[in-house]
Design a protein around this motif. Structure first.
Motif, PDB file in Angstrom:
ATOM      1  N   ARG A  18       0.830  -1.204   0.000  1.00  0.00           N
ATOM      2  CA  ARG A  18       0.000   0.000   0.000  1.00  0.00           C
ATOM      3  C   ARG A  18       0.865   1.255   0.000  1.00  0.00           C
ATOM      4  N   VAL A  19       1.878   1.250   0.861  1.00  0.00           N
ATOM      5  CA  VAL A  19       2.769   2.402   0.950  1.00  0.00           C
ATOM      6  C   VAL A  19       3.567   2.578  -0.339  1.00  0.00           C
ATOM      7  N   ALA A  20       4.036   1.484  -0.895  1.00  0.00           N
ATOM      8  CA  ALA A  20       4.812   1.547  -2.130  1.00  0.00           C
ATOM      9  C   ALA A  20       3.987   2.121  -3.281  1.00  0.00           C
ATOM     10  N   ALA A  21       2.712   1.748  -3.355  1.00  0.00           N
ATOM     11  CA  ALA A  21       1.854   2.264  -4.410  1.00  0.00           C
ATOM     12  C   ALA A  21       1.681   3.778  -4.280  1.00  0.00           C
ATOM     13  N   PHE A  22       1.522   4.252  -3.060  1.00  0.00           N
ATOM     14  CA  PHE A  22       1.367   5.694  -2.836  1.00  0.00           C
ATOM     15  C   PHE A  22       2.655   6.435  -3.192  1.00  0.00           C
ATOM     16  N   ARG A  23       3.777   5.881  -2.765  1.00  0.00           N
ATOM     17  CA  ARG A  23       5.062   6.510  -3.068  1.00  0.00           C
ATOM     18  C   ARG A  23       5.278   6.602  -4.575  1.00  0.00           C
ATOM     19  N   GLN A  24       4.952   5.551  -5.290  1.00  0.00           N
ATOM     20  CA  GLN A  24       5.132   5.557  -6.739  1.00  0.00           C
ATOM     21  C   GLN A  24       4.220   6.589  -7.400  1.00  0.00           C
ATOM     22  N   ARG A  25       2.984   6.656  -6.945  1.00  0.00           N
ATOM     23  CA  ARG A  25       2.016   7.595  -7.537  1.00  0.00           C
ATOM     24  C   ARG A  25       2.469   9.037  -7.397  1.00  0.00           C
ATOM     25  N   TYR A  26       3.094   9.375  -6.263  1.00  0.00           N
ATOM     26  CA  TYR A  26       3.427  10.782  -6.008  1.00  0.00           C
ATOM     27  C   TYR A  26       4.925  11.080  -6.044  1.00  0.00           C
ATOM     28  N   GLY A  27       5.715  10.153  -6.557  1.00  0.00           N
ATOM     29  CA  GLY A  27       7.134  10.404  -6.749  1.00  0.00           C
ATOM     30  C   GLY A  27       7.918  10.545  -5.460  1.00  0.00           C
ATOM     31  N   LEU A  28       7.590   9.728  -4.472  1.00  0.00           N
ATOM     32  CA  LEU A  28       8.210   9.805  -3.153  1.00  0.00           C
ATOM     33  C   LEU A  28       9.182   8.653  -2.920  1.00  0.00           C
ATOM     34  N   LEU A  30      10.142   8.483   0.425  1.00  0.00           N
ATOM     35  CA  LEU A  30       9.670   8.288   1.798  1.00  0.00           C
ATOM     36  C   LEU A  30       8.186   8.620   1.839  1.00  0.00           C
ATOM     37  N   PRO A  31       7.374   7.870   2.561  1.00  0.00           N
ATOM     38  CA  PRO A  31       5.948   8.195   2.644  1.00  0.00           C
ATOM     39  C   PRO A  31       5.682   9.251   3.723  1.00  0.00           C
ATOM     40  N   ILE A  32       6.444  10.349   3.630  1.00  0.00           N
ATOM     41  CA  ILE A  32       6.366  11.399   4.642  1.00  0.00           C
ATOM     42  C   ILE A  32       6.150  12.738   3.948  1.00  0.00           C
ATOM     43  N   LEU A  33       5.071  13.412   4.319  1.00  0.00           N
ATOM     44  CA  LEU A  33       4.722  14.708   3.766  1.00  0.00           C
ATOM     45  C   LEU A  33       4.936  15.782   4.828  1.00  0.00           C
ATOM     46  N   MET A  34       5.500  16.884   4.422  1.00  0.00           N
ATOM     47  CA  MET A  34       5.592  18.049   5.297  1.00  0.00           C
ATOM     48  C   MET A  34       4.212  18.679   5.412  1.00  0.00           C
ATOM     49  N   ALA A  35       3.810  19.018   6.625  1.00  0.00           N
ATOM     50  CA  ALA A  35       2.529  19.685   6.814  1.00  0.00           C
ATOM     51  C   ALA A  35       2.587  21.101   6.248  1.00  0.00           C
ATOM     52  N   PRO A  36       1.536  21.539   5.570  1.00  0.00           N
ATOM     53  CA  PRO A  36       1.520  22.891   5.004  1.00  0.00           C
ATOM     54  C   PRO A  36       1.151  23.923   6.068  1.00  0.00           C
ATOM     55  N   MET A  37       2.137  24.371   6.821  1.00  0.00           N
ATOM     56  CA  MET A  37       1.933  25.235   7.979  1.00  0.00           C
ATOM     57  C   MET A  37       2.023  26.700   7.559  1.00  0.00           C
ATOM     58  N   ALA A  38       0.878  27.351   7.393  1.00  0.00           N
ATOM     59  CA  ALA A  38       0.863  28.744   6.954  1.00  0.00           C
ATOM     60  C   ALA A  38       1.686  29.597   7.915  1.00  0.00           C
ATOM     61  N   GLY A  39       2.629  30.338   7.378  1.00  0.00           N
ATOM     62  CA  GLY A  39       3.481  31.189   8.193  1.00  0.00           C
ATOM     63  C   GLY A  39       4.724  30.506   8.714  1.00  0.00           C
ATOM     64  N   ALA A  40       4.858  29.189   8.508  1.00  0.00           N
ATOM     65  CA  ALA A  40       6.029  28.456   9.016  1.00  0.00           C
ATOM     66  C   ALA A  40       6.479  27.404   8.017  1.00  0.00           C
ATOM     67  N   GLY A  53      13.455  12.925   0.015  1.00  0.00           N
ATOM     68  CA  GLY A  53      12.571  11.907  -0.546  1.00  0.00           C
ATOM     69  C   GLY A  53      11.125  12.053  -0.167  1.00  0.00           C
ATOM     70  N   GLY A  54      10.779  13.079   0.645  1.00  0.00           N
ATOM     71  CA  GLY A  54       9.395  13.305   1.014  1.00  0.00           C
ATOM     72  C   GLY A  54       8.723  14.330   0.123  1.00  0.00           C
ATOM     73  N   MET A  55       7.643  14.922   0.606  1.00  0.00           N
ATOM     74  CA  MET A  55       6.913  15.941  -0.148  1.00  0.00           C
ATOM     75  C   MET A  55       6.944  17.249   0.619  1.00  0.00           C
ATOM     76  N   GLY A  56       7.396  18.317  -0.030  1.00  0.00           N
ATOM     77  CA  GLY A  56       7.383  19.643   0.568  1.00  0.00           C
ATOM     78  C   GLY A  56       5.983  20.236   0.551  1.00  0.00           C
ATOM     79  N   ALA A  57       5.823  21.392   1.216  1.00  0.00           N
ATOM     80  CA  ALA A  57       4.486  21.980   1.292  1.00  0.00           C
ATOM     81  C   ALA A  57       4.543  23.441   1.663  1.00  0.00           C
ATOM     82  N   SER A  58       3.481  24.140   1.274  1.00  0.00           N
ATOM     83  CA  SER A  58       3.264  25.517   1.709  1.00  0.00           C
ATOM     84  C   SER A  58       1.791  25.722   1.993  1.00  0.00           C
ATOM     85  N   GLY A  59       1.494  26.351   3.134  1.00  0.00           N
ATOM     86  CA  GLY A  59       0.141  26.799   3.426  1.00  0.00           C
ATOM     87  C   GLY A  59       0.000  28.231   2.934  1.00  0.00           C
ATOM     88  N   VAL A  60      -0.897  28.469   1.974  1.00  0.00           N
ATOM     89  CA  VAL A  60      -0.938  29.766   1.298  1.00  0.00           C
ATOM     90  C   VAL A  60      -2.016  30.692   1.850  1.00  0.00           C
TER      91      VAL A  60
END
Length: 366
Positions: A18-28, A30-40, A53-60
């Motif tokens: 399950r984890v491998a399928a998600f990683r492949q779908r989103y180019g990861l 590591l199955p770890i996403l940064m939380a989109p913390m507005a202002g931080a 190897g994770g996913m970056g993020a921005s809270g806009v």
């Protein structure tokens, strides 16, 4: 790709598959996403997570279309990895009379924290922010506090942009799936920052822990689940994945990293902070969020203290006081803190997420 019904401890697809399928779908990696913390969520932090190897993020939430475009360009300068842009779904206006009364009471109470400065500038336009997110073409656009309109969901899909929707209950998660979300971010009450309830007035009563929420969602949803709230080491990652998540999203765990660049007072407040010491509060924005127990936060919970003004008025008032002559007891930044704050380390963000996945991998079944 989905977590599948019964995708928890028994039945369904195996955890690693399950984890491998998600990683492949989103180019990861590591199955770890940064939380989109507005202002931080400076680009440097998102780049560090993506390069590990994770996913970056921005809270806009607070960003103009120009700032959204600039953040995305700066991220792409540092990484070719995946990233998400997140925004709040606007709340419905409250009762005009009640809003006026609560605003007046909050303004009077804020007099304890210094003198106000200039009036706030108008908030960015939600529609223009949505257009800017489309133009930036991130891997993911995510929502919190509600669902995007069907037409916007269609436009995201046309551009190949995935939509992740934050949910705090099964009903909200099912509504997101029905509306076309590609994944649900299951937010437990342990999470730092704002609680993502669709109705702002339900936030205090919607207090479901992540490890109770995950199997409930995994047994009913057909789309992947991303676990958020109180995860800051490999043990939390492994437990969330075993309970049905395809990935995790972490925020507080990264706040003390040098790339986050938060105020030293905020970082110090997180150091060794016990889970039970964190406080749900509306004192910063008018929307309920979990924070460190600073004197400012504590003051709003004292007997006789008013209820903070409705969002976004409370946020605007606090900003006005910070631009004025703030007293020492007014936090210069919102000291958001998840219940895993004591596990946050002053280490590079890439090292943090890499170690989390290494630890989790050793705990997951082969």
């Amino acid at each position: 790709m989905g977590s599948g019904r019964g995708g928890g401890l028994t039945g369904g697809t195996g955890v690693r598959d399950r984890v491998a399928a998600f990683r492949q779908r989103y180019g990861l990696q590591l199955p770890i996403l940064m939380a989109p913390m507005a202002g931080a969520c400076p680009p440097e932090l998102a780049v560090a997570v993506a390069e590990a190897g994770g996913m970056g993020a921005s809270g806009v939430l607070l960003d103009s279309p120009e700032r959204i475009a600039d953040w995305s360009a700066r991220f792409r300068t540092g990484s070719s990895g995946p990233f998400q842009l997140n925004n709040w779904i606007p709340d419905e206006p409250g009762d005009a009379g009640e809003v006026e009364r609560s605003t007046a009471a909050a303004r009077e109470f804020l007099g304890r924290f210094g003198a106000p400065g200039d009036q706030p500038r108008p908030a960015p336009d939600f529609g223009e922010q949505c257009e800017a997110m489309l133009a930036a073409e991130p891997t993911v656009v995510s929502s919190i506090m509600g669902l995007f309109a069907p037409e916007y969901v269609r436009r995201l899909a046309e551009r190949g942009i995935a939509w992740f929707a934050c949910a705090t209950t099964l009903d909200d998660a099912l509504a997101a799936e029905e509306a076309g979300a590609d994944a649900v971010v299951a937010q437990g009450m342990e999470a730092g920052g704002h609680r993502g309830t669709f109705d702002p007035d339900d936030a205090e009563s919607t207090s479901v822990g992540l490890f109770a929420l995950l199997p409930r969602l995994a047994d009913r949803l057909r789309i992947p689940i991303i676990a958020a709230g109180g995860i800051a080491d490999g043990r939390g990652v492994a437990a969330a994945l075993a309970l049905g998540a395809s990935a995790v999203q972490v925020g507080t765990a990264l706040l003390r990293s040098p790339e986050a660049g938060i105020a030293k007072e905020w970082s110090a407040a997180l150091d060794g902070l016990a889970p039970e010491a964190t406080r749900p509060t509306r004192a910063y924005s008018g929307r309920l969020g979990r924070a460190a127990p600073t004197p400012y936060v504590a003051a709003w919970a004292e007997p006789g203290a008013p209820v903070p003004a409705r969002y976004p008025i409370q946020r605007q008032l606090v900003g006005q006081w910070r631009r004025g002559t703030p007293a020492e007891n007014l936090d210069r930044a919102n000291h958001w803190a998840g219940q895993s704050a004591a596990l946050a380390r002053e280490e590079p963000a890439g090292e943090i997420v890499t170690r989390m996945w290494h630890e989790a991998s050793a705990l997951l079944p082969a």
